[in-house]
Design a protein around this motif. Structure first.
Motif, PDB file in Angstrom:
ATOM      1  N   GLU A   1       0.838  -1.201   0.000  1.00 52.26           N
ATOM      2  CA  GLU A   1       0.000   0.000   0.000  1.00 52.26           C
ATOM      3  C   GLU A   1       0.875   1.256   0.000  1.00 52.26           C
ATOM      4  OE1 GLU A   1      -3.622   1.969   2.648  1.00 52.26           O
ATOM      5  OE2 GLU A   1      -2.943  -0.070   3.091  1.00 52.26           O
ATOM      6  N   LEU A   2       1.951   1.230   0.763  1.00 54.16           N
ATOM      7  CA  LEU A   2       2.872   2.359   0.812  1.00 54.16           C
ATOM      8  C   LEU A   2       3.490   2.609  -0.561  1.00 54.16           C
ATOM      9  CD1 LEU A   2       4.358   4.486   2.525  1.00 54.16           C
ATOM     10  CD2 LEU A   2       6.097   2.746   2.992  1.00 54.16           C
ATOM     11  N   GLN A   3       3.898   1.550  -1.238  1.00 54.39           N
ATOM     12  CA  GLN A   3       4.476   1.697  -2.585  1.00 54.39           C
ATOM     13  C   GLN A   3       3.457   2.294  -3.551  1.00 54.39           C
ATOM     14  OE1 GLN A   3       5.822  -2.260  -3.464  1.00 54.39           O
ATOM     15  NE2 GLN A   3       7.724  -2.043  -2.287  1.00 54.39           N
ATOM     16  N   GLU A   4       2.204   1.845  -3.451  1.00 55.37           N
ATOM     17  CA  GLU A   4       1.158   2.386  -4.316  1.00 55.37           C
ATOM     18  C   GLU A   4       0.933   3.872  -4.038  1.00 55.37           C
ATOM     19  OE1 GLU A   4      -2.271  -0.107  -3.696  1.00 55.37           O
ATOM     20  OE2 GLU A   4      -1.252  -1.873  -4.507  1.00 55.37           O
ATOM     21  N   ILE A   5       0.911   4.231  -2.759  1.00 55.64           N
ATOM     22  CA  ILE A   5       0.715   5.638  -2.387  1.00 55.64           C
ATOM     23  C   ILE A   5       1.899   6.474  -2.864  1.00 55.64           C
ATOM     24  CG2 ILE A   5       0.572   7.230  -0.418  1.00 55.64           C
ATOM     25  CD1 ILE A   5      -1.086   5.033   1.006  1.00 55.64           C
ATOM     26  N   GLU A   6       3.120   5.945  -2.759  1.00 52.07           N
ATOM     27  CA  GLU A   6       4.302   6.665  -3.234  1.00 52.07           C
ATOM     28  C   GLU A   6       4.207   6.918  -4.735  1.00 52.07           C
ATOM     29  OE1 GLU A   6       7.469   4.108  -1.885  1.00 52.07           O
ATOM     30  OE2 GLU A   6       7.694   5.218  -0.004  1.00 52.07           O
ATOM     31  N   LYS A   7       3.740   5.917  -5.499  1.00 51.36           N
ATOM     32  CA  LYS A   7       3.578   6.089  -6.948  1.00 51.36           C
ATOM     33  C   LYS A   7       2.557   7.194  -7.249  1.00 51.36           C
ATOM     34  CE  LYS A   7       4.777   1.400  -8.340  1.00 51.36           C
ATOM     35  NZ  LYS A   7       4.273   0.127  -8.854  1.00 51.36           N
ATOM     36  N   VAL A   8       1.437   7.170  -6.517  1.00 53.93           N
ATOM     37  CA  VAL A   8       0.403   8.198  -6.704  1.00 53.93           C
ATOM     38  C   VAL A   8       0.984   9.570  -6.371  1.00 53.93           C
ATOM     39  CG1 VAL A   8      -1.790   9.088  -5.801  1.00 53.93           C
ATOM     40  CG2 VAL A   8      -1.559   6.652  -6.343  1.00 53.93           C
ATOM     41  N   PHE A   9       1.715   9.655  -5.266  1.00 53.04           N
ATOM     42  CA  PHE A   9       2.303  10.924  -4.846  1.00 53.04           C
ATOM     43  C   PHE A   9       3.288  11.431  -5.896  1.00 53.04           C
ATOM     44  CE2 PHE A   9       5.387  13.535  -2.561  1.00 53.04           C
ATOM     45  CZ  PHE A   9       4.548  14.416  -1.916  1.00 53.04           C
ATOM     46  N   GLU A  10       4.111  10.539  -6.431  1.00 48.38           N
ATOM     47  CA  GLU A  10       5.075  10.928  -7.469  1.00 48.38           C
ATOM     48  C   GLU A  10       4.358  11.446  -8.709  1.00 48.38           C
ATOM     49  OE1 GLU A  10       7.901   7.803  -8.339  1.00 48.38           O
ATOM     50  OE2 GLU A  10       8.360   7.568  -6.208  1.00 48.38           O
ATOM     51  N   SER A  11       3.308  10.739  -9.128  1.00 52.59           N
ATOM     52  CA  SER A  11       2.588  11.194 -10.332  1.00 52.59           C
ATOM     53  C   SER A  11       1.874  12.519 -10.058  1.00 52.59           C
ATOM     54  CB  SER A  11       1.609  10.132 -10.827  1.00 52.59           C
ATOM     55  OG  SER A  11       0.532   9.991  -9.959  1.00 52.59           O
TER      56      SER A  11
END
Length: 84
Positions: free
Chosen positions: A58-68
């Motif tokens: 979940e953290l990795q997914e949130i990091e991807k969203v934050f980066e985009s």
């Protein structure tokens, strides 16, 4: 008199047999209990590791969203700067 003595000895031996049996059963049950507690702790540890794994995903997914979102924010900022 001797009959009474023999009867009492036999009773006491029966009692001692029951006592020894119960002691050994209690030891066995305590060993089983210890094993069950150990298994329960291992299961709890596995559950915690599963939860940590889920949170990492979940953290990795949130990091991807934050980066985009950051990329989009920078793009919009640069676009608006060029337009003004």
């Amino acid at each position: 008199m001797m009959e009474e003595f023999n009867r009492l000895v036999a009773q006491q031996m029966d009692t001692m047999d029951r006592l020894l049996f119960l002691q050994s059963e209690m030891e066995r049950c305590n060993e089983v209990k210890s094993e069950l507690l150990k298994l329960q702790e291992e299961t709890m540890a596995e559950d915690i590791l599963d939860e940590i794994g889920r949170m990492n995903k979940e953290l990795q997914e949130i990091e991807k969203v934050f980066e985009s979102q950051t990329v989009e924010l920078i793009r919009v900022y640069h676009s608006s700067k060029i337009c003004t």
